[in-house]
Motif scaffolding. Structure first.
Motif, PDB file in Angstrom:
ATOM      1  N   LYS A  19      56.185  -8.492 -31.985  1.00 50.97           N
ATOM      2  CA  LYS A  19      56.709  -9.785 -32.415  1.00 50.97           C
ATOM      3  C   LYS A  19      56.246 -10.895 -31.479  1.00 50.97           C
ATOM      4  CE  LYS A  19      60.890 -11.654 -34.428  1.00 50.97           C
ATOM      5  NZ  LYS A  19      62.283 -11.391 -34.746  1.00 50.97           N
ATOM      6  N   ILE A  20      55.841 -12.020 -32.076  1.00 55.54           N
ATOM      7  CA  ILE A  20      55.352 -13.167 -31.316  1.00 55.54           C
ATOM      8  C   ILE A  20      56.139 -14.405 -31.731  1.00 55.54           C
ATOM      9  CG2 ILE A  20      53.504 -13.744 -32.963  1.00 55.54           C
ATOM     10  CD1 ILE A  20      51.727 -14.334 -30.441  1.00 55.54           C
TER      11      ILE A  20
ATOM     12  N   LYS B 229      50.491  -6.955 -36.188  1.00 59.61           N
ATOM     13  CA  LYS B 229      49.864  -5.657 -35.949  1.00 59.61           C
ATOM     14  C   LYS B 229      48.620  -5.903 -35.119  1.00 59.61           C
ATOM     15  CE  LYS B 229      51.468  -3.358 -40.112  1.00 59.61           C
ATOM     16  NZ  LYS B 229      51.123  -2.767 -41.394  1.00 59.61           N
ATOM     17  N   LEU B 230      48.513  -5.186 -34.004  1.00 64.06           N
ATOM     18  CA  LEU B 230      47.331  -5.275 -33.160  1.00 64.06           C
ATOM     19  C   LEU B 230      46.244  -4.415 -33.784  1.00 64.06           C
ATOM     20  CD1 LEU B 230      45.859  -6.126 -30.544  1.00 64.06           C
ATOM     21  CD2 LEU B 230      46.928  -4.148 -29.440  1.00 64.06           C
TER      22      LEU B 230
ATOM     23  N   GLU C 298      52.208 -11.156 -39.782  1.00 67.33           N
ATOM     24  CA  GLU C 298      52.855 -10.819 -41.054  1.00 67.33           C
ATOM     25  C   GLU C 298      53.344 -12.127 -41.694  1.00 67.33           C
ATOM     26  OE1 GLU C 298      52.981  -7.767 -42.410  1.00 67.33           O
ATOM     27  OE2 GLU C 298      51.915  -6.919 -40.705  1.00 67.33           O
ATOM     28  N   ASN C 299      52.389 -12.990 -42.031  1.00 67.72           N
ATOM     29  CA  ASN C 299      52.723 -14.299 -42.599  1.00 67.72           C
ATOM     30  C   ASN C 299      52.020 -14.524 -43.933  1.00 67.72           C
ATOM     31  OD1 ASN C 299      50.065 -14.658 -41.752  1.00 67.72           O
ATOM     32  ND2 ASN C 299      50.407 -16.716 -40.993  1.00 67.72           N
ATOM     33  N   ARG C 300      51.634 -13.453 -44.589  1.00 66.10           N
ATOM     34  CA  ARG C 300      50.897 -13.566 -45.850  1.00 66.10           C
ATOM     35  C   ARG C 300      51.721 -14.287 -46.902  1.00 66.10           C
ATOM     36  NH1 ARG C 300      48.828  -8.109 -48.063  1.00 66.10           N
ATOM     37  NH2 ARG C 300      47.552  -8.383 -46.228  1.00 66.10           N
ATOM     38  N   GLU C 301      51.091 -15.271 -47.544  1.00 66.65           N
ATOM     39  CA  GLU C 301      51.718 -15.984 -48.658  1.00 66.65           C
ATOM     40  C   GLU C 301      50.954 -15.638 -49.926  1.00 66.65           C
ATOM     41  OE1 GLU C 301      52.228 -20.248 -48.182  1.00 66.65           O
ATOM     42  OE2 GLU C 301      52.121 -19.980 -46.007  1.00 66.65           O
TER      43      GLU C 301
END
Length: 196
Positions: free
Chosen positions: A103-104, A123-124, A133-136
């Motif tokens: 998490k960042i 995910k590295l 994890e910001n896919r729109e």
């Protein structure tokens, strides 16, 4: 039963389009310092809100080109799609911090006043980039047949000179029966590190 079939078809279609919105390795080739699990904290620091350099690779081009008129050129727009008031952009600083193994957090501030915070899981990947994890995904109709789909997503990393690098993908497809149009572009933006 018919509804379930329809949902399965839509999910399969969305997943197939999602793979069309893949990141280009060419746009970051020889421009990054790969991160590892042990070195994740190297991305932590304070960065300028606006990018100082940017590049684009369209699906129709083989070469990476400098982006002449960058539009989404702030950290906020590229990670969460939200823009800030143009008047304050030059005053905003962004503190980036790893708050968990996956998490960042992005903290936006003017001096000591916090404007907003965003957190994303990530995910590295093997290439040393953090896939946010910001896919729109925005769709209407029945993709592949009659419909429209738009996909946006980002990954971040460190540039060779230790600045923040954001690689952003935008994919759009419109289809009306057998006629169709699609656009895919990969952009990379560089943000100056102000302090560790």
């Amino acid at each position: 039963m018919e509804k379930i079939k329809y949902l399965v078809i839509i999910l399969i279609t969305l997943l197939s389009f999602s793979s069309c919105a893949s990141f280009s390795e060419k746009i970051i080739e020889n421009k990054t310092t790969p991160l590892t699990q042990e070195k994740l904290q190297h991305i932590e620091g304070t960065y300028a809100m606006k990018s100082y350099d940017s590049y684009i690779k369209l699906n129709i081009d083989k070469e990476v080109q400098p982006l002449k008129e960058p539009k989404n050129n702030t950290i906020s727009e590229l990670t969460n799609g939200q823009s800030l008031d143009e008047i304050v952009l030059d005053k905003v600083k962004v503190d980036v911090k790893i708050v968990a193994d996956d998490k960042i957090r992005f903290l936006y501030r003017i001096q000591d006043s916090i404007i907003k915070k965003d957190s994303f899981t990530f995910k590295l990947q093997e290439n040393g980039m953090l896939h946010l994890e910001n896919r729109e995904i925005d769709s209407s109709g029945i993709p592949h047949f009659i419909g429209r789909i738009e996909i946006k997503k980002s990954r971040i990393g460190l540039s060779k000179n230790n600045d923040l690098l954001i690689n952003h993908v935008y994919f759009k497809s419109n289809v009306a029966l057998i006629l169709g149009y699609s656009l895919k572009n990969n952009t990379s933006f560089y943000f100056k590190r102000l302090s560790k």
